[in-house]
Design a protein around this motif. Sequence first.
Motif, PDB file in Angstrom:
ATOM      1  N   ILE A 376      53.242  67.333  18.887  1.00  0.00           N
ATOM      2  CA  ILE A 376      52.653  68.263  19.850  1.00  0.00           C
ATOM      3  C   ILE A 376      51.245  67.852  20.250  1.00  0.00           C
ATOM      4  CG2 ILE A 376      51.944  70.660  20.215  1.00  0.00           C
ATOM      5  CD1 ILE A 376      54.956  70.258  20.216  1.00  0.00           C
ATOM      6  N   THR A 377      50.447  67.330  19.310  1.00  0.00           N
ATOM      7  CA  THR A 377      49.039  67.065  19.597  1.00  0.00           C
ATOM      8  C   THR A 377      48.689  65.593  19.748  1.00  0.00           C
ATOM      9  OG1 THR A 377      48.331  66.854  17.276  1.00  0.00           O
ATOM     10  CG2 THR A 377      48.493  69.082  18.180  1.00  0.00           C
ATOM     11  N   ARG A 378      49.412  64.675  19.104  1.00  0.00           N
ATOM     12  CA  ARG A 378      49.088  63.246  19.015  1.00  0.00           C
ATOM     13  C   ARG A 378      47.716  63.027  18.372  1.00  0.00           C
ATOM     14  NH1 ARG A 378      53.135  61.216  22.449  1.00  0.00           N
ATOM     15  NH2 ARG A 378      54.656  62.892  22.178  1.00  0.00           N
ATOM     16  N   GLN A 379      47.265  63.992  17.604  1.00  0.00           N
ATOM     17  CA  GLN A 379      46.017  63.859  16.852  1.00  0.00           C
ATOM     18  C   GLN A 379      46.374  63.516  15.411  1.00  0.00           C
ATOM     19  OE1 GLN A 379      42.760  64.313  17.845  1.00  0.00           O
ATOM     20  NE2 GLN A 379      43.190  64.827  19.971  1.00  0.00           N
ATOM     21  N   GLY A 380      46.338  62.225  15.078  1.00  0.00           N
ATOM     22  CA  GLY A 380      46.798  61.803  13.769  1.00  0.00           C
ATOM     23  C   GLY A 380      45.990  62.368  12.622  1.00  0.00           C
ATOM     24  N   TRP A 381      44.654  62.268  12.711  1.00  0.00           N
ATOM     25  CA  TRP A 381      43.823  62.751  11.614  1.00  0.00           C
ATOM     26  C   TRP A 381      43.922  64.262  11.454  1.00  0.00           C
ATOM     27  CZ3 TRP A 381      42.866  59.590   8.094  1.00  0.00           C
ATOM     28  CH2 TRP A 381      42.429  58.286   8.324  1.00  0.00           C
TER      29      TRP A 381
END
Length: 427
Positions: A376-381
């Motif tokens: 959903i976000t592609r924010q890995g961290w």
Amino acid sequence: MAQETTQEPPSAPTAPARALLPFILPAVVVGVAASLVFVGVSTAAERLQRLLWGPLPDALGVGRWSAPWLFIMLPVTGIAVGLVVWKVPGHAGPDPATLSLHAPVLPPAVLPGLVLATALMLAGGPSLGPENPIIAANVGLTAWLGARLMPRTPDTLWPVLAESATIGALFGTPVAAALVISEAMAGRPMRGRLWDNVFAPLTAGACGAMTTTLVAHPTFDLGLPPMGHPRAGDLLAALVIAPVAAALGMCAVYAFPHVHAAFRRLRHPMLMLPAGGVVLAGLGVLGGPLTLFKGLSEIGELARDPQDWSAGGLTTMAVVKLAALLVAASCGFRGGRIFPAVFVGSAVGLAAHALVPAVHPSLGVATGVLGMLLAITRQGWVSLFTAAVLVASPAVLALLCIASLPAWLLVTGRPQMQLREDGTPVR
């Protein structure tokens, strides 16, 4: 014969302390102010929510979570937000489907309508969180005030401070802010050392997190039993659950432009948002009251006693909540997608535990949230961090890092849950 010598490339110079000290006071002020804006909007929305979903239906003799009340409240919320988008100056900002966690600098005239639309949405029950619009409001307000009060300060500083402060306030820790900012910096040219560049944002995030902690006492720990020493079966479960959750999330991502286009055909916020409210009411009847609202407190109810839920019931809630997130994000409600995605991932993980009791509930929740947030976000961290803090079990960290690899291969290079102005997905 001359001896060859090799020279190591010079490392980036470290900034002296005198270059960083002037940023401390602005970062502290922005951190505290951004947190107070977040807490203020959240508190107002929670009080309105308690009224709308408590004394009001009781006084009318209607069940709080009955189908008639859902089909009243969700469309009425759509009408209220639609009026703000239609009539209030600034129209509550740009189409939320085109925005990501990194907010543009909006004009000050847009911000009151954006905050009002967000508070109404949070209170009324659509499945979105406060993060995107609150970040956008704080970025716009900070950039406007900073340019007037400290005109010699670089304009690029204020959005970074506001974003870091708000993320710190949202998660109750500056670690999330540091991770988001460092991930954003990875693709940009950077002067000096990384730690010098994140010094001011980290200060703002720490002050935002501490202010929220002192004022609102947030917690993300679900109270699930801690894991012991990881076993081979735990590794197998992690490698299965995270990609499955990511695949489920990608179903919503691929459907996003089509659902958004369907609502856009209605052409007017007073049609799109009430229509979205009707669909959300039907989903609420199907999935139950836990599939309403942003999902953070509802996750706690799911995790309080995982044995009370069947695999089928949890799967149904996960699918319904994901559909509700898709509809709310498509029809024009102002809100973020992280918190409802966390609910979906938690339900997926608990369903895995209910289906295979050998799967530890903490591992199931953490890996389910990880896979869903990556999609959903592609924010890995942020995905790794959020999954880890939900279960507060150090043993799960290594498994999460391993599980993130197949899940990331599943989502990278594919469409994101963000659209361009022409309606095509960002990649």
